[in-house]
Design an enzyme around this catalytic site. Structure first.
Site, PDB file in Angstrom:
ATOM      1  N   LYS A  13       0.824  -1.209   0.000  1.00  0.00           N
ATOM      2  CA  LYS A  13       0.000   0.000   0.000  1.00  0.00           C
ATOM      3  C   LYS A  13       0.867   1.272   0.000  1.00  0.00           C
ATOM      4  O   LYS A  13       0.657   2.164  -0.805  1.00  0.00           O
ATOM      5  CB  LYS A  13      -0.942   0.015   1.217  1.00  0.00           C
ATOM      6  CG  LYS A  13      -1.887  -1.178   1.276  1.00  0.00           C
ATOM      7  CD  LYS A  13      -2.830  -1.092   2.467  1.00  0.00           C
ATOM      8  CE  LYS A  13      -2.126  -1.109   3.813  1.00  0.00           C
ATOM      9  NZ  LYS A  13      -1.420  -2.380   4.123  1.00  0.00           N
ATOM     10  N   ARG A  88      -9.752   0.346   8.706  1.00  0.00           N
ATOM     11  CA  ARG A  88      -9.222  -0.980   9.025  1.00  0.00           C
ATOM     12  C   ARG A  88     -10.222  -1.818   9.800  1.00  0.00           C
ATOM     13  O   ARG A  88      -9.913  -2.976  10.123  1.00  0.00           O
ATOM     14  CB  ARG A  88      -7.972  -0.812   9.901  1.00  0.00           C
ATOM     15  CG  ARG A  88      -6.654  -1.067   9.176  1.00  0.00           C
ATOM     16  CD  ARG A  88      -5.554  -0.748  10.186  1.00  0.00           C
ATOM     17  NE  ARG A  88      -4.312  -1.395   9.940  1.00  0.00           N
ATOM     18  CZ  ARG A  88      -3.282  -0.814   9.308  1.00  0.00           C
ATOM     19  NH1 ARG A  88      -3.386   0.374   8.806  1.00  0.00           N
ATOM     20  NH2 ARG A  88      -2.152  -1.459   9.195  1.00  0.00           N
ATOM     21  N   ARG A 127      11.522  -5.097   5.233  1.00  0.00           N
ATOM     22  CA  ARG A 127      11.179  -3.701   4.893  1.00  0.00           C
ATOM     23  C   ARG A 127      12.112  -2.715   5.598  1.00  0.00           C
ATOM     24  O   ARG A 127      12.482  -2.905   6.749  1.00  0.00           O
ATOM     25  CB  ARG A 127       9.740  -3.410   5.326  1.00  0.00           C
ATOM     26  CG  ARG A 127       9.376  -1.931   5.239  1.00  0.00           C
ATOM     27  CD  ARG A 127       7.904  -1.703   5.172  1.00  0.00           C
ATOM     28  NE  ARG A 127       7.201  -2.027   6.406  1.00  0.00           N
ATOM     29  CZ  ARG A 127       5.869  -1.964   6.530  1.00  0.00           C
ATOM     30  NH1 ARG A 127       5.131  -1.593   5.503  1.00  0.00           N
ATOM     31  NH2 ARG A 127       5.295  -2.275   7.664  1.00  0.00           N
ATOM     32  N   ARG A 160      11.296  -0.649  11.048  1.00  0.00           N
ATOM     33  CA  ARG A 160      10.245  -0.318  12.005  1.00  0.00           C
ATOM     34  C   ARG A 160      10.233  -1.319  13.157  1.00  0.00           C
ATOM     35  O   ARG A 160      10.454  -2.508  12.945  1.00  0.00           O
ATOM     36  CB  ARG A 160       8.889  -0.333  11.299  1.00  0.00           C
ATOM     37  CG  ARG A 160       8.549   1.003  10.669  1.00  0.00           C
ATOM     38  CD  ARG A 160       7.332   0.947   9.795  1.00  0.00           C
ATOM     39  NE  ARG A 160       6.189   0.249  10.382  1.00  0.00           N
ATOM     40  CZ  ARG A 160       5.000   0.151   9.782  1.00  0.00           C
ATOM     41  NH1 ARG A 160       4.822   0.707   8.596  1.00  0.00           N
ATOM     42  NH2 ARG A 160       4.009  -0.492  10.347  1.00  0.00           N
ATOM     43  N   ARG A 171      -0.045  -8.883  13.583  1.00  0.00           N
ATOM     44  CA  ARG A 171      -0.707  -7.906  12.698  1.00  0.00           C
ATOM     45  C   ARG A 171      -1.469  -8.617  11.580  1.00  0.00           C
ATOM     46  O   ARG A 171      -2.541  -8.174  11.174  1.00  0.00           O
ATOM     47  CB  ARG A 171       0.335  -6.947  12.118  1.00  0.00           C
ATOM     48  CG  ARG A 171       0.782  -5.905  13.148  1.00  0.00           C
ATOM     49  CD  ARG A 171       2.139  -5.333  12.817  1.00  0.00           C
ATOM     50  NE  ARG A 171       2.180  -4.629  11.561  1.00  0.00           N
ATOM     51  CZ  ARG A 171       3.292  -4.439  10.851  1.00  0.00           C
ATOM     52  NH1 ARG A 171       4.450  -4.913  11.288  1.00  0.00           N
ATOM     53  NH2 ARG A 171       3.246  -3.794   9.730  1.00  0.00           N
TER      54      ARG A 171
HETATM   55  P1  ADP Z   1       2.131  -1.824   3.241  1.00  0.00           P
HETATM   56  O1  ADP Z   1       2.120  -0.317   3.233  1.00  0.00           O
HETATM   57  O2  ADP Z   1       0.929  -2.409   2.556  1.00  0.00           O
HETATM   58  O3  ADP Z   1       2.340  -2.405   4.596  1.00  0.00           O
HETATM   59  P2  ADP Z   1       4.716  -1.576   1.856  1.00  0.00           P
HETATM   60  O4  ADP Z   1       4.413  -0.740   0.665  1.00  0.00           O
HETATM   61  O5  ADP Z   1       5.413  -0.932   2.981  1.00  0.00           O
HETATM   62  O6  ADP Z   1       3.352  -2.291   2.371  1.00  0.00           O
HETATM   63  O7  ADP Z   1       5.524  -2.866   1.345  1.00  0.00           O
HETATM   64  C1  ADP Z   1       5.987  -3.851   2.263  1.00  0.00           C
HETATM   65  C2  ADP Z   1       7.377  -4.311   1.837  1.00  0.00           C
HETATM   66  O8  ADP Z   1       7.275  -5.060   0.611  1.00  0.00           O
HETATM   67  C3  ADP Z   1       8.351  -3.175   1.563  1.00  0.00           C
HETATM   68  O9  ADP Z   1       9.625  -3.583   1.976  1.00  0.00           O
HETATM   69  C4  ADP Z   1       8.296  -3.005   0.037  1.00  0.00           C
HETATM   70  O10 ADP Z   1       9.522  -2.518  -0.490  1.00  0.00           O
HETATM   71  C5  ADP Z   1       8.017  -4.428  -0.442  1.00  0.00           C
HETATM   72  N1  ADP Z   1       7.162  -4.463  -1.639  1.00  0.00           N
HETATM   73  C6  ADP Z   1       6.138  -3.642  -1.968  1.00  0.00           C
HETATM   74  N2  ADP Z   1       5.562  -4.005  -3.137  1.00  0.00           N
HETATM   75  C7  ADP Z   1       6.238  -5.117  -3.563  1.00  0.00           C
HETATM   76  C8  ADP Z   1       6.123  -5.977  -4.720  1.00  0.00           C
HETATM   77  N3  ADP Z   1       5.176  -5.763  -5.661  1.00  0.00           N
HETATM   78  N4  ADP Z   1       6.988  -6.999  -4.819  1.00  0.00           N
HETATM   79  C9  ADP Z   1       7.947  -7.218  -3.864  1.00  0.00           C
HETATM   80  N5  ADP Z   1       8.098  -6.447  -2.760  1.00  0.00           N
HETATM   81  C10 ADP Z   1       7.263  -5.407  -2.604  1.00  0.00           C
HETATM   82  P1  ADP Z   2       1.151  -1.623   7.707  1.00  0.00           P
HETATM   83  O1  ADP Z   2       2.392  -1.364   6.955  1.00  0.00           O
HETATM   84  O2  ADP Z   2       1.160  -2.827   8.557  1.00  0.00           O
HETATM   85  O3  ADP Z   2      -0.074  -1.579   6.847  1.00  0.00           O
HETATM   86  P2  ADP Z   2       0.655   0.930   9.082  1.00  0.00           P
HETATM   87  O4  ADP Z   2       1.827   1.813   9.048  1.00  0.00           O
HETATM   88  O5  ADP Z   2      -0.502   1.233   8.205  1.00  0.00           O
HETATM   89  O6  ADP Z   2       1.154  -0.560   8.878  1.00  0.00           O
HETATM   90  O7  ADP Z   2       0.106   0.821  10.584  1.00  0.00           O
HETATM   91  C1  ADP Z   2       0.965   0.545  11.670  1.00  0.00           C
HETATM   92  C2  ADP Z   2       0.145   0.408  12.946  1.00  0.00           C
HETATM   93  O8  ADP Z   2      -0.563   1.625  13.212  1.00  0.00           O
HETATM   94  C3  ADP Z   2      -0.937  -0.666  12.916  1.00  0.00           C
HETATM   95  O9  ADP Z   2      -0.437  -1.942  13.241  1.00  0.00           O
HETATM   96  C4  ADP Z   2      -1.907  -0.126  13.980  1.00  0.00           C
HETATM   97  O10 ADP Z   2      -1.435  -0.371  15.287  1.00  0.00           O
HETATM   98  C5  ADP Z   2      -1.843   1.378  13.749  1.00  0.00           C
HETATM   99  N1  ADP Z   2      -2.860   1.827  12.763  1.00  0.00           N
HETATM  100  C6  ADP Z   2      -2.631   2.375  11.539  1.00  0.00           C
HETATM  101  N2  ADP Z   2      -3.786   2.659  10.916  1.00  0.00           N
HETATM  102  C7  ADP Z   2      -4.784   2.264  11.758  1.00  0.00           C
HETATM  103  C8  ADP Z   2      -6.204   2.267  11.688  1.00  0.00           C
HETATM  104  N3  ADP Z   2      -6.854   2.742  10.606  1.00  0.00           N
HETATM  105  N4  ADP Z   2      -6.898   1.768  12.750  1.00  0.00           N
HETATM  106  C9  ADP Z   2      -6.262   1.313  13.844  1.00  0.00           C
HETATM  107  N5  ADP Z   2      -4.933   1.268  13.969  1.00  0.00           N
HETATM  108  C10 ADP Z   2      -4.185   1.743  12.944  1.00  0.00           C
END
Ligand code: ADP
Ligand code: ADP
Ligand code: ZN
Length: 216
Positions: A13, A88, A127, A160, A171
């Site tokens: 995302k 979420r 990541r 992180r 998670r």
């Molecule tokens: P989210 O915001 O949904 O938690 P991230 O965008 O932070 O996910 O991506 C999670 C990890 O996977 C990061 O280290 C990112 O560089 C990697 N990643 C994202 N998209 C891809 C993909 N299409 N293929 C392989 N790795 C990916």
């Molecule tokens: P991810 O890469 O896992 O999608 P985020 O950076 O979006 O992680 O979120 C990290 C943490 O922040 C979550 O595990 C949760 O504790 C909190 N968080 C983020 N967005 C929300 C939401 N919409 N509702 C509740 N908790 C949230």
């Protein structure tokens, strides 16, 4: 354009959001980023959110919903926005719907990025995030040119605290129980589009923009 990016932790995302907001010139609203910034500033909100984030649990709905509502009222969000990591829970989705109904600004679409659970663990534990600009990398799948240095701003990359094996597993379970039901929720409204998130980053991007360009 008012878009939601839905998907499990690690689906990509944040990675796609970075590219989408550049293309469509809309603000990127990530609730996770908002909490991490608040924590960095040492505010009450940041400290409260940290208790939950450290455990891999969700921050309580009322706290999250108020923050997003306020954010959506700001000037830069009046011509659209991309929500990343919100809603979420069903309660968050319903609160958002009610608020968008009141302002007469319906969602353009919800993009559901789908990835197999086994792959998510490797993505999240590898990541790395930039301290300067928040850009996201992966040690194997999307490495920076110079180790631990951001390509975009030269900032330092860090891991992180919640990207450890144990917290990631929690998670993913929280996602399955509390967030996955949103797929059906938005599906019923006819605004859900699912893309295969296991493809290369650029291919996922192409799939999403093809959908969004059709919706405009
Ligand atoms: P989210 O915001 O949904 O938690 P991230 O965008 O932070 O996910 O991506 C999670 C990890 O996977 C990061 O280290 C990112 O560089 C990697 N990643 C994202 N998209 C891809 C993909 N299409 N293929 C392989 N790795 C990916
Ligand atoms: P991810 O890469 O896992 O999608 P985020 O950076 O979006 O992680 O979120 C990290 C943490 O922040 C979550 O595990 C949760 O504790 C909190 N968080 C983020 N967005 C929300 C939401 N919409 N509702 C509740 N908790 C949230
Ligand atoms: Zn950077």
């Amino acid at each position: 354009m008012r878009i939601i990016l839905l998907g499990p932790p690690g689906a990509g995302k944040g990675t796609q959001a970075e590219k989408l907001v550049k293309k469509y010139k809309i603000p990127h609203i990530s609730t996770g980023d908002i909490f991490r910034a608040a924590l960095q500033e040492g505010t009450e909100l940041g400290l409260r959110a940290k208790e939950y984030m450290d455990q891999g649990e969700l921050v309580p709905d009322d706290l999250v919903v108020d923050i997003v509502k306020e954010r959506l009222e700001q000037e830069d969000a009046q011509n659209g926005y991309l929500l990343d990591g919100f809603p979420r829970t069903l309660a968050q989705a319903e609160a958002l719907d009610e608020s968008l109904r009141a302002s007469g600004t319906p969602l353009t679409g919800v993009i559901n990025i789908s990835v197999d659970p086994q792959e998510l663990l490797e993505r999240l534990t590898g990541r790395r995030v930039c301290r300067g600009c928040g850009a996201t990398y992966h040690i194997k799948f999307n490495p920076p040119t110079v180790r631990s240095v951001c390509d975009k701003c030269g900032g330092e990359l860090y891991q992180r605290e919640d990207d450890t094996v144990e917290t990631v597993k929690q998670r993913l379970e929280v996602y399955r129980q509390q967030t996955a039901p949103l797929i059906e929720y938005y599906g019923r409204k006819g605004i859900l589009f699912t893309v295969d998130g296991s493809q290369e980053i650029d291919e996922v991007f192409r799939a999403i923009t093809t959908i969004l360009d059709r919706q405009q």
